[in-house]
Design a protein around this motif. Structure first.
Motif, mmCIF file in Angstrom:
data_model
loop_
_atom_site.group_PDB
_atom_site.id
_atom_site.type_symbol
_atom_site.label_atom_id
_atom_site.label_comp_id
_atom_site.label_asym_id
_atom_site.label_seq_id
_atom_site.Cartn_x
_atom_site.Cartn_y
_atom_site.Cartn_z
ATOM 1 N N LEU A 1 -11.534 -5.980 -71.844
ATOM 2 C CA LEU A 1 -12.809 -6.427 -72.416
ATOM 3 C C LEU A 1 -12.998 -5.824 -73.802
ATOM 4 O O LEU A 1 -13.127 -4.601 -73.936
ATOM 5 C CB LEU A 1 -13.963 -6.012 -71.505
ATOM 6 N N PRO A 2 -13.052 -6.636 -74.851
ATOM 7 C CA PRO A 2 -13.214 -6.078 -76.199
ATOM 8 C C PRO A 2 -14.477 -5.245 -76.352
ATOM 9 O O PRO A 2 -14.484 -4.275 -77.111
ATOM 10 C CB PRO A 2 -13.230 -7.315 -77.105
ATOM 11 N N ASP A 3 -15.543 -5.581 -75.614
ATOM 12 C CA ASP A 3 -16.776 -4.800 -75.731
ATOM 13 C C ASP A 3 -16.578 -3.355 -75.276
ATOM 14 O O ASP A 3 -17.231 -2.442 -75.791
ATOM 15 C CB ASP A 3 -17.900 -5.448 -74.930
ATOM 16 N N ASP A 4 -15.687 -3.134 -74.307
ATOM 17 C CA ASP A 4 -15.375 -1.758 -73.899
ATOM 18 C C ASP A 4 -14.693 -1.010 -75.041
ATOM 19 O O ASP A 4 -15.016 0.150 -75.333
ATOM 20 C CB ASP A 4 -14.452 -1.740 -72.679
ATOM 21 N N ILE A 5 -13.742 -1.675 -75.687
ATOM 22 C CA ILE A 5 -13.017 -1.061 -76.812
ATOM 23 C C ILE A 5 -13.998 -0.724 -77.930
ATOM 24 O O ILE A 5 -13.981 0.385 -78.489
ATOM 25 C CB ILE A 5 -11.918 -2.005 -77.332
ATOM 26 N N PHE A 6 -14.876 -1.670 -78.251
ATOM 27 C CA PHE A 6 -15.845 -1.444 -79.325
ATOM 28 C C PHE A 6 -16.835 -0.331 -78.946
ATOM 29 O O PHE A 6 -17.256 0.445 -79.819
ATOM 30 C CB PHE A 6 -16.607 -2.739 -79.632
ATOM 31 N N TYR A 7 -17.193 -0.257 -77.663
ATOM 32 C CA TYR A 7 -18.097 0.806 -77.225
ATOM 33 C C TYR A 7 -17.468 2.170 -77.500
ATOM 34 O O TYR A 7 -18.131 3.074 -78.021
ATOM 35 C CB TYR A 7 -18.418 0.666 -75.735
ATOM 36 N N TRP A 8 -16.200 2.336 -77.135
ATOM 37 C CA TRP A 8 -15.541 3.624 -77.368
ATOM 38 C C TRP A 8 -15.376 3.910 -78.854
ATOM 39 O O TRP A 8 -15.566 5.046 -79.303
ATOM 40 C CB TRP A 8 -14.191 3.649 -76.660
ATOM 41 N N ILE A 9 -15.040 2.891 -79.642
ATOM 42 C CA ILE A 9 -14.895 3.079 -81.089
ATOM 43 C C ILE A 9 -16.215 3.555 -81.700
ATOM 44 O O ILE A 9 -16.247 4.477 -82.527
ATOM 45 C CB ILE A 9 -14.430 1.766 -81.755
ATOM 46 N N ASP A 10 -17.318 2.947 -81.262
ATOM 47 C CA ASP A 10 -18.625 3.243 -81.847
ATOM 48 C C ASP A 10 -19.258 4.526 -81.304
ATOM 49 O O ASP A 10 -19.944 5.243 -82.043
ATOM 50 C CB ASP A 10 -19.588 2.073 -81.598
ATOM 51 N N ASN A 11 -19.043 4.819 -80.022
ATOM 52 C CA ASN A 11 -19.765 5.916 -79.379
ATOM 53 C C ASN A 11 -18.904 7.133 -79.047
ATOM 54 O O ASN A 11 -19.437 8.235 -78.900
ATOM 55 C CB ASN A 11 -20.426 5.406 -78.091
ATOM 56 N N GLU A 12 -17.618 6.932 -78.923
ATOM 57 C CA GLU A 12 -16.690 8.028 -78.636
ATOM 58 C C GLU A 12 -15.460 7.873 -79.531
ATOM 59 O O GLU A 12 -14.354 7.599 -79.062
ATOM 60 C CB GLU A 12 -16.289 8.013 -77.152
ATOM 61 N N PRO A 13 -15.647 8.035 -80.838
ATOM 62 C CA PRO A 13 -14.573 7.716 -81.781
ATOM 63 C C PRO A 13 -13.281 8.510 -81.573
ATOM 64 O O PRO A 13 -12.199 8.006 -81.890
ATOM 65 C CB PRO A 13 -15.194 8.002 -83.147
ATOM 66 N N LYS A 14 -13.378 9.724 -81.050
ATOM 67 C CA LYS A 14 -12.153 10.491 -80.808
ATOM 68 C C LYS A 14 -11.293 9.833 -79.730
ATOM 69 O O LYS A 14 -10.068 9.939 -79.751
ATOM 70 C CB LYS A 14 -12.490 11.932 -80.415
ATOM 71 N N PHE A 15 -11.944 9.175 -78.786
ATOM 72 C CA PHE A 15 -11.225 8.391 -77.783
ATOM 73 C C PHE A 15 -10.960 6.977 -78.297
ATOM 74 O O PHE A 15 -9.912 6.399 -78.028
ATOM 75 C CB PHE A 15 -12.026 8.331 -76.481
ATOM 76 N N GLY A 16 -11.921 6.441 -79.044
ATOM 77 C CA GLY A 16 -11.813 5.070 -79.512
ATOM 78 C C GLY A 16 -10.638 4.818 -80.425
ATOM 79 O O GLY A 16 -10.072 3.722 -80.445
#
Length: 414
Positions: free
Chosen positions: A267-282
């Motif tokens: 799900l791209p929204d999961d990827i974007f969530y991590w990029i935006d909210n947990e950038p070290k993981f994203g």
């Protein structure tokens, strides 16, 4: 990743009552030694022997007696499910012994919103012994036998049971028998190219809280896929964003450096969530791309690559068939999708090696779809892997039998 569920009319092993298992998942595989002696077994040698004569075969033969080491090029797909029940302690130990540098836990949630390792939220009926336990009564869809026309069916989900109930189950080899008239017969459907040899007893299922310390104790890396829910979200108030955050929080709780973690999702929204909210993981989040499964989807996916790179996506991961094609001379070369990723500066992780069975049957099917016309023996697997590694330049390869890729990775210094 895509699931391969083979049908079988053979009856045999019944995964009956659970037997006692270890209370701890602390690794025993080192046998008192701190340094792991990586073993690749006989399969890589079998595949190399089966190759057509070529410079690649000569190169792989030249590495036959070298000492093998753990490689981050090797992602253990569900552990080592070619021969061990997937996402079990035994499967993870096998993957570790075979040199996988990164171990996968596909993540689903239970009824009480706890995280466990399962390839799909609703796969318990064909990957565990649930149908032969009292928990069968809690399944979303009870077992219905084959009636002469309609196949046998069942549907049992992690969200049907609690964490405590999940931990009473035993793993089994993935598969089911659609012609079954009883639950035990339904459970007996192991694909022809796998085995039940290491599925006896009660293979131990894994939770995220047992998976993380196990892999950490081996000083390996993690790849955890947030499985797409098969229940309507929010689930009893549990939102998709909280689900994505809970997975990250588990790594925080266990003190794991984000640089060791490759989160995944379709799900791209999961990827974007991590990029935006947990950038070290994203920044190491892996976008599993199933859009490539249709010609139109493949074209749209290829065209979307530059935009995804601008959005912050760093790693794309399609099924590896989408990364190669045949040129006019019938030679295997990088696909348009692969070239688009290279031009956008994106890393590629491919899935999943050793998941197709014999290549002489339909050229290997789904995973070799665009090049199957030039494949005729199992040794050709290494021909395809060589193109993926040397020309597509994949960052890593998921494998159902890590030893196969470990052999190649060590031979080429990956």
């Amino acid at each position: 990743m895509r699931s391969f569920i083979a049908s079988s009319v053979f009856l045999g092993l019944a995964y009956a009552a659970a037997v006692p298992v270890e209370a701890s998942v602390v690794p025993r595989g080192s046998h008192g030694h701190k340094k792991l002696n990586v073993q690749v077994g006989v399969r890589p040698y079998y595949l190399v022997d089966d190759m057509d004569e070529s410079p690649l075969k000569e190169k792989l033969e030249s590495c036959s007696e070298q000492k093998f080491k753990t490689s981050d090029f090797v992602f253990a797909h569900r552990g080592a499910p070619l021969e061990f029940p997937e996402h079990t302690l035994q499967s993870y130990r096998a993957a570790h012994r075979q040199g996988a540098g990164v171990i996968e836990c596909d993540v689903a949630f239970t009824k009480d919103k706890q995280l466990v390792c399962r390839h799909a939220q609703c796969d318990l009926h064909f990957t565990t012994n649930i149908l032969n336990t009292t928990l069968a009564s809690k399944c979303t869809t009870p077992f219905t036998p084959f009636n002469g026309t309609a196949p046998a069916t069942a549907k049992c989900c992690t969200s049907d049971i609690t964490l405590a109930e999940f931990e009473t189950l035993c793993g089994k080899m993935e598969g089911f028998n659609p012609n079954a008239t009883t639950p035990l017969k339904y459970m007996d459907g192991t694909p022809y190219f796998r085995t039940n040899l290491y599925a006896q007893g009660c293979p131990k299922l894994m939770t995220v809280d047992s998976y993380i310390p196990l892999v950490d104790s081996w000083d390996l890396k993690f790849t955890a896929e947030l499985k797409t829910p098969e229940v309507k979200m929010p689930f009893n108030g549990y939102t998709q964003k909280q689900y994505a955050q809970d997975l990250v929080n588990k790594f925080y709780e266990h003190g794991i450096n984000p640089s060791r973690v490759f989160l995944q999702s379709f799900l791209p929204d999961d990827i974007f969530y991590w990029i935006d909210n947990e950038p070290k993981f994203g920044k190491q989040a892996v976008y599993l791309d199933e859009r490539v499964d249709t010609p139109a989807g493949y074209a749209n996916a290829t065209a979307s690559i530059p935009g995804l790179a601008k959005r912050g996506v760093k790693i794309m991961a399609p099924a590896f068939f989408a990364l190669t094609k045949l040129n006019d001379a019938g030679k295997i070369v990088p696909s348009e999708y692969a070239i688009a990723c290279q031009k956008a500066g994106l890393d590629i992780v491919a899935w999943s090696f050793e998941r197709s069975g014999w290549l002489q049957i339909g050229g290997g099917g789904y995973y070799y779809d665009y090049v199957k016309n030039v494949l005729n023996n199992d040794g050709d697997m290494y021909t395809v892997l060589d193109v993926l590694a040397q020309q597509v330049k994949v960052k890593a390869m998921f494998s159902d039998w890590p030893a196969t890729v470990t052999y190649y990775a060590n031979c080429f210094g990956l």
